[in-house]
Design a protein around this motif. Structure first.
Motif: not given
Length: 194
Positions: A121-137
């Motif tokens: 599965k390919t899962i999207p991740i978000q890049l925050t303005e602080k440079g951290l990648f977030l993943l939705d559980l």
């Protein structure tokens, strides 16, 4: 629209079921003050599958502070049981390198995706303005609970061999936020490493 920097930090610290992809963390962890937001952010099907179990781990963070977990949330992730250790306070939800290795994660920073080779599965991740990648559980949760007690991190000899049945307390039986930690407030001033 853009929020002031202070609001972004506050939103990051309490941002539902979005976990920080933290390759420096060996165990997945969340602060007790953020557990309700995590659970509220899960889909209803995912929330029903969450359990808890004992989990005594001492976490050492980048600011040299330590926090002790007493229990963990247990979430099914495609044949694995993800243990999310709960520590007192507001430690951000950190997704460990152990979890990422267990799912066979291939991170593509330019496409902002993680490919989970274990379940294709390919899962999207978000890049925050602080440079951290977030993943939705929610993108990892598998609501068809496996009978295997595969864990994404080893907790102790006692819990390493724990069966699914021994983590069977429903999440509704979690202690209240007030009972999770005593009057001493624990502060972690920077995102730490466990």
């Amino acid at each position: 629209e853009m929020s002031p920097a202070g609001e972004q930090l506050a939103m990051f610290a309490t941002y539902s079921c979005m976990g920080v992809v933290d390759l420096g963390a060996t165990k997945t962890v969340i602060g007790s003050n953020l557990v309700k937001g995590l659970l509220d952010g899960l889909s209803p099907e995912a929330r029903k599958s969450v359990q808890r179990c004992p989990c005594k781990i001492t976490f050492r963070f980048g600011n040299q502070g330590t926090l002790q977990s007493e229990h963990a949330l247990v979430v099914p992730v495609h044949g694995l049981l993800l243990k999310i250790a709960v520590v007192p306070g507001s430690t951000p939800f950190l997704l460990s390198n152990t979890l990422l290795r267990a799912i066979g994660a291939v991170i593509d920073t330019s496409k902002k995706t993680i490919f989970a080779a274990k379940f294709g599965k390919t899962i999207p991740i978000q890049l925050t303005e602080k440079g951290l990648f977030l993943l939705d559980l929610n993108d990892l949760v598998d609501t068809t609970v496996s009978k295997h007690a595969a864990e994404t991190h080893q907790v102790s000899e006692e819990t390493k061999t724990m069966s699914v049945q021994s983590c069977s307390k429903p999440v509704s039986s979690l202690p209240s936020r007030a009972n999770l930690h005593n009057a001493t407030t624990h502060h972690v001033t920077q995102i730490g490493r466990a």
